[in-house]
Structure formats: C-alpha cells, structure tokens
Design an enzyme around this catalytic site. Structure first.
Site, short mmCIF file in Angstrom:
data_model
loop_
_atom_site.label_atom_id
_atom_site.label_comp_id
_atom_site.label_asym_id
_atom_site.label_seq_id
_atom_site.Cartn_x
_atom_site.Cartn_y
_atom_site.Cartn_z
N LEU A 1 0.87 -1.17 0.00
CA LEU A 1 0.00 0.00 0.00
C LEU A 1 0.90 1.22 0.00
O LEU A 1 1.91 1.25 0.72
CB LEU A 1 -0.88 0.03 1.26
CG LEU A 1 -2.20 -0.72 1.24
CD1 LEU A 1 -2.81 -0.70 2.65
CD2 LEU A 1 -3.17 -0.12 0.26
N ASP A 2 0.57 2.25 -0.78
CA ASP A 2 1.36 3.47 -0.77
C ASP A 2 1.38 4.07 0.63
O ASP A 2 0.43 3.88 1.40
CB ASP A 2 0.78 4.48 -1.76
CG ASP A 2 1.06 4.11 -3.21
OD1 ASP A 2 2.13 3.52 -3.46
OD2 ASP A 2 0.21 4.40 -4.07
N PRO A 3 2.42 4.82 0.98
CA PRO A 3 2.49 5.41 2.32
C PRO A 3 1.27 6.26 2.69
O PRO A 3 0.82 6.21 3.84
CB PRO A 3 3.76 6.27 2.26
CG PRO A 3 4.63 5.57 1.27
CD PRO A 3 3.68 5.04 0.23
N ALA B 1 -1.74 5.80 1.82
CA ALA B 1 -2.93 4.95 1.91
C ALA B 1 -2.96 4.22 3.25
O ALA B 1 -1.94 4.02 3.91
CB ALA B 1 -2.96 3.95 0.76
#
Length: 303
Positions: A50-52, A54
């Site tokens: 997951l992107d930071p 998110a």
C-alpha cells in the site's frame, strides 16, 4: 555512568498470517518491520504494498506463511477512494505537486454517466511514480530525475464502482478490482472524463481476497498486547490458499509428497493447484498437477 544498549529479544520461528490495518503515513515495509519486531520473527513478508499515504488492510505473512503469499498477490481487492476533483498533481495522489486546478461543477448524474467507461476489462497506462521496473530500475526513480518513459497500457479488471458520496469537489468511490489496478490512475482518468481533472486524495483498502478490514488489528493495539495476545491474532497459513481445492491424503501419499515425490490421483487436470492436507487435517502445502498428470509438491510447510 554508561548504560548498556537495549538488547533486542532473539529472533524466533513464528508462523502465521496477521491482518494489519496499516495507518496512513507509513510505508508498507516500515509497517512490516514493526510487526516483525513485535513478534521477534525470523522471517516476514507482505502480500502487496500500500502506498504510504494509503491506509487499510495489509496481510502480513510470518515464517512458513511467506511461502504462500503469492496466492494473495493475484486476489481481488476493494478500496474506498476519495477523489479530489478539479486538481491534478504530478503523481496523481496527495504526495505530488499541484500542476493544475479547475473549477468543479460536476453533478452526481454526470459521475454516474462516465463510470461505466471504467468497468470490466480496461486498458490502463501505469504511472511513472510506480515501482514497476525498466532496465532494473523502478519507474519512480526515472520520474524523480524528470524523465518520462513510454509505458505500454496494461489490461486490468474493474468489477464494480459505487458512488458513496459527492460532497463539493470530493468524490468518494468504492472500487472493486482485480490485480494490477492503480487507483490513482483510475482517479485521474475519471477526472479527465469529467472534464475537470482529478487526483486521488485518500485511499483505504477494505478487502483483499477473502479477508476484510473488520478482521484487522492496528499497530497500536498490536503493541499494547502481550506476546500471548499477539500470538492469538495469527491465522494459520492455510487461509492463504482457502480458494484452492482441498485434497486430503492418506498416510502413504502424505509421506511421499512430503519427501518431494509426485503422486497420481484420478480426475485431476494438468496445471491445477491443490491445498494438500495430512490424514489428521494438518496443512502440508500446495501441490500442482504436472504434465504427466501427477500431483507434484510445489510449496510445502516445513515439518
């Protein structure tokens, strides 16, 4: 007066799956390392980053479970996406610089009119700010140098798009998709279709395969628990392959498979994967039907 450095507890063999609710602002790897530290685990891995910016469901595999993490990489996922209409950024998400703003006069009817374009199998151009590699280097490294590379579009699957809210210039969508979809690219493309531009403002992952966010635990709660409480949160490795057909073996067949020998079973199709179990119900691993029609072990739990 000198103080001795605080000693970390020795790493130990810990097996299982933790369903983590990753907070926004933390990279998936940083979250993974915190979980690994709290369990003093020898080995850990996750099932898709997951992107930071998110938040949400991040299944983390410990020990033997890491052998089966790939079965979740291809799983469907469900997200709640907050899309900021009228704004475009360099990364199509809140981490980039704003490059354009426009007035927003979008109605719910207009949103519902364009969403069917993004359902089913669609072509999507991966963003430059992504971990996809070119010549061994992630695309985001080229992007940081101001280099734009041509990226061939990829086929991705969008099963459902549900409008949850449209409040001012923020559109909230629930996105049910297959593997490989970039939600921020989807947000940008929806903004283009609406004629106002858009970027992803926030993202929360609600589901990965059969697992949902309401089963997950946050880092703060995990840290507050004692070792026994943390151990109780771990799910068995077999849940990672729950979608595979189950095959229960007799004692002789189980012995053969556990020693790397393929076995023959009638009615099996070449290429099929099966979750194999011992006579006592213990999960042994995953076997695949080879070209000779035999069930050959592929990933086995260490005995």
């Amino acid at each position: 007066m000198t103080t001795e450095p605080r000693r970390r507890p020795p790493r130990r063999k810990v097996d299982g799956v933790l369903l983590l609710d990753k907070p926004a602002g933390l990279s998936s790897n940083a979250a993974l390392q915190q979980v690994k530290r709290l369990y003093s685990a020898e080995k850990a891995g996750h099932t898709g980053t997951l992107d930071p910016f998110a938040s949400g469901l991040l299944p983390i595999c410990l020990g033997e479970a890491t052998k089966f993490s790939r079965f979740l990489l291809d799983a469907d996922k469900v997200y709640r996406a907050e899309i900021r209409l009228g704004m475009r950024t360099t990364t199509a998400d809140p981490e980039g610089e704003v490059i354009e703003t426009r007035p927003v006069t979008v109605t719910p009817e207009q949103v519902r009119a364009v969403l069917p374009r993004f359902l089913g199998e669609i072509l999507q151009v991966p963003p430059m700010h992504s971990a996809l590699k070119r010549d061994g280097k992630p695309l985001y490294e080229y992007a940081r140098q101001g280099i734009e590379l041509e990226r061939p579009p990829r086929r991705v699957q969008v099963h459902a798009l549900v409008v949850e809210a449209l409040a001012g210039d923020v559109l909230t969508l629930k996105v049910h998709c297959g593997k490989g979809l970039y939600v921020r690219t989807l947000a940008e493309d929806i903004g283009a279709a609406l004629g106002c531009g858009a970027c992803l403002q926030a993202l929360r992952r609600l589901q990965v395969g059969p697992f949902s966010l309401d089963q997950a635990v946050g880092l703060a709660e995990l840290e507050a628990r004692d070792p026994a409480g943390r151990a109780a949160l771990l799910k068995p490795e077999a849940i990672l392959v729950a979608d595979l057909p189950r095959l229960d073996l007799d004692l002789d067949a189980a012995w053969q498979v556990c020693h790397g020998q393929p076995i023959w079973r009638p009615g099996l199709a070449v290429g099929e994967c099966h979750a194999i179990h011992a006579p006592d119900g213990r999960f042994l691993g995953v076997a695949e039907v080879d070209p000779d029609g035999k069930l050959a072990p592929r990933r086995l739990v260490a005995g």
